[in-house]
Design a protein around this motif. Structure first.
Motif, PDB file in Angstrom:
ATOM      1  N   TRP A 266      49.281  43.951  38.951  1.00 58.41           N
ATOM      2  CA  TRP A 266      48.182  42.302  39.047  1.00 58.41           C
ATOM      3  C   TRP A 266      46.610  42.714  38.503  1.00 58.41           C
ATOM      4  CZ3 TRP A 266      50.174  37.528  38.374  1.00 58.41           C
ATOM      5  CH2 TRP A 266      51.139  37.626  38.568  1.00 58.41           C
ATOM      6  N   GLU A 267      46.241  43.774  39.310  1.00 58.48           N
ATOM      7  CA  GLU A 267      44.495  43.406  38.412  1.00 58.48           C
ATOM      8  C   GLU A 267      44.848  44.348  37.562  1.00 58.48           C
ATOM      9  OE1 GLU A 267      43.946  46.602  42.160  1.00 58.48           O
ATOM     10  OE2 GLU A 267      43.764  44.796  43.545  1.00 58.48           O
ATOM     11  N   ALA A 268      45.701  44.867  36.730  1.00 58.51           N
ATOM     12  CA  ALA A 268      45.306  45.213  35.317  1.00 58.51           C
ATOM     13  C   ALA A 268      45.522  43.921  34.062  1.00 58.51           C
ATOM     14  CB  ALA A 268      46.247  46.097  34.908  1.00 58.51           C
ATOM     15  N   LEU A 269      46.653  43.244  34.790  1.00 58.74           N
ATOM     16  CA  LEU A 269      46.822  41.789  34.452  1.00 58.74           C
ATOM     17  C   LEU A 269      45.607  40.760  33.832  1.00 58.74           C
ATOM     18  CD1 LEU A 269      50.292  39.796  33.941  1.00 58.74           C
ATOM     19  CD2 LEU A 269      47.141  38.513  34.062  1.00 58.74           C
ATOM     20  N   PHE A 270      45.218  41.521  35.194  1.00 58.62           N
ATOM     21  CA  PHE A 270      43.623  40.402  35.485  1.00 58.62           C
ATOM     22  C   PHE A 270      42.818  40.638  34.431  1.00 58.62           C
ATOM     23  CE2 PHE A 270      44.069  39.212  40.409  1.00 58.62           C
ATOM     24  CZ  PHE A 270      45.098  38.592  40.136  1.00 58.62           C
ATOM     25  N   LYS A 271      42.564  42.213  34.671  1.00 59.27           N
ATOM     26  CA  LYS A 271      41.676  42.511  33.361  1.00 59.27           C
ATOM     27  C   LYS A 271      42.137  42.262  31.897  1.00 59.27           C
ATOM     28  CE  LYS A 271      39.727  46.797  36.176  1.00 59.27           C
ATOM     29  NZ  LYS A 271      40.189  47.981  35.657  1.00 59.27           N
ATOM     30  N   GLU A 272      43.217  41.765  31.878  1.00 60.53           N
ATOM     31  CA  GLU A 272      43.793  41.756  30.114  1.00 60.53           C
ATOM     32  C   GLU A 272      43.341  40.590  29.872  1.00 60.53           C
ATOM     33  OE1 GLU A 272      48.114  40.693  27.894  1.00 60.53           O
ATOM     34  OE2 GLU A 272      47.959  42.305  29.809  1.00 60.53           O
ATOM     35  N   VAL A 273      43.598  39.181  30.955  1.00 65.16           N
ATOM     36  CA  VAL A 273      43.010  38.355  30.523  1.00 65.16           C
ATOM     37  C   VAL A 273      41.560  38.025  31.120  1.00 65.16           C
ATOM     38  CG1 VAL A 273      46.019  37.379  31.405  1.00 65.16           C
ATOM     39  CG2 VAL A 273      43.880  37.394  32.823  1.00 65.16           C
ATOM     40  N   GLU A 274      40.644  38.498  31.043  1.00 66.75           N
ATOM     41  CA  GLU A 274      39.593  38.703  31.731  1.00 66.75           C
ATOM     42  C   GLU A 274      39.534  37.639  32.694  1.00 66.75           C
ATOM     43  OE1 GLU A 274      37.733  37.266  27.888  1.00 66.75           O
ATOM     44  OE2 GLU A 274      37.603  39.531  26.910  1.00 66.75           O
ATOM     45  N   TYR A 275      40.782  37.509  33.558  1.00 66.26           N
ATOM     46  CA  TYR A 275      39.950  36.687  34.305  1.00 66.26           C
ATOM     47  C   TYR A 275      39.519  37.511  35.480  1.00 66.26           C
ATOM     48  CZ  TYR A 275      41.192  34.355  39.433  1.00 66.26           C
ATOM     49  OH  TYR A 275      41.044  33.964  40.901  1.00 66.26           O
TER      50      TYR A 275
END
Length: 219
Positions: free
Chosen positions: A200-209
């Motif tokens: 999830w944290e990797a996804l946050f970085k990807e979408v710049e959340y």
């Protein structure tokens, strides 16, 4: 961006994970994902088994949100996946002059929502929020964005960031280890995108959340 459990005061009963895992099939999941009467007020295997307002659930939790984000009567707040508007209502009791909006995909939930909040609940999808850029002081999405397929889930995170001036809080299904993953696979009813905390944290970085977050663990 911070991992923080703002729902620490939300009442949680013991979860019958093994029993539920033995009973739930794709049929129950398919019914639940319609987010209609069967999900909110039907059998426990297809949802809440009766989703009714009680002050014990959100009263203390909304105080945590108000304190942590310094919310006031001039604040603008959005609850994504607001269901029947119970969190919105308890926020309105604390902040009667604040602008509190909700959005949910369920027409049933809006129809059966708290009457005080009904006009402020919009039918819609989190991946296409009908609000201006940088509009809200706080955007909240609790156990909601994970119900979208991965592509839509990523877009929903981008939408959260777009409509928020700065602050956001999301909570999604997750696990920290294999035991937690096994429990989640047995417990999950509606989520289409669920993964480990690290993923999830990797996804946050990807979408710049860059908002705050916490997890729902099936433990």
């Amino acid at each position: 961006m911070k991992e923080i459990n703002l729902l620490k005061d939300y009442p949680v009963s013991k979860r019958p994970i093994e029993e539920r895992g033995e009973q739930i099939t794709e049929k129950e999941r398919s019914i639940a994902r319609k987010f209609d009467k069967e999900y909110f007020d039907g059998d426990r295997l297809t949802g809440y088994g009766g989703y009714q307002y009680h002050p014990k659930f959100w009263t203390e939790t909304v105080k945590n949100f108000c304190s942590f984000y310094n919310l006031s009567n001039s604040s603008k707040i959005l609850d994504i996946g607001c269901a029947k508007g119970f969190m919105m209502y308890d926020l309105s009791l604390l902040l009667p002059d604040a602008e509190i909006k909700g959005i949910d995909i369920s027409a049933y939930a809006k129809k059966n929502s708290k009457i005080e909040m009904k006009e402020d609940i919009i039918l819609g999808n989190a991946n296409n929020l009908p609000f201006e850029d940088d509009y809200f002081d706080l955007v909240i999405a609790i156990n909601t964005l994970h119900n979208l397929p991965i592509i839509d889930c990523k877009q929903a995170f981008r939408e959260v960031s777009r409509v928020s001036k700065k602050n956001a809080f999301v909570m999604n299904d997750a696990w920290r280890d294999e035991k937690g993953k096994e429990s989640m696979l047995k417990w999950n009813l509606t989520a289409l995108t669920y993964m480990s905390c690290k993923d999830w944290e990797a996804l946050f970085k990807e979408v710049e959340y860059k908002g705050d977050y916490y997890w729902f663990f099936a433990e």
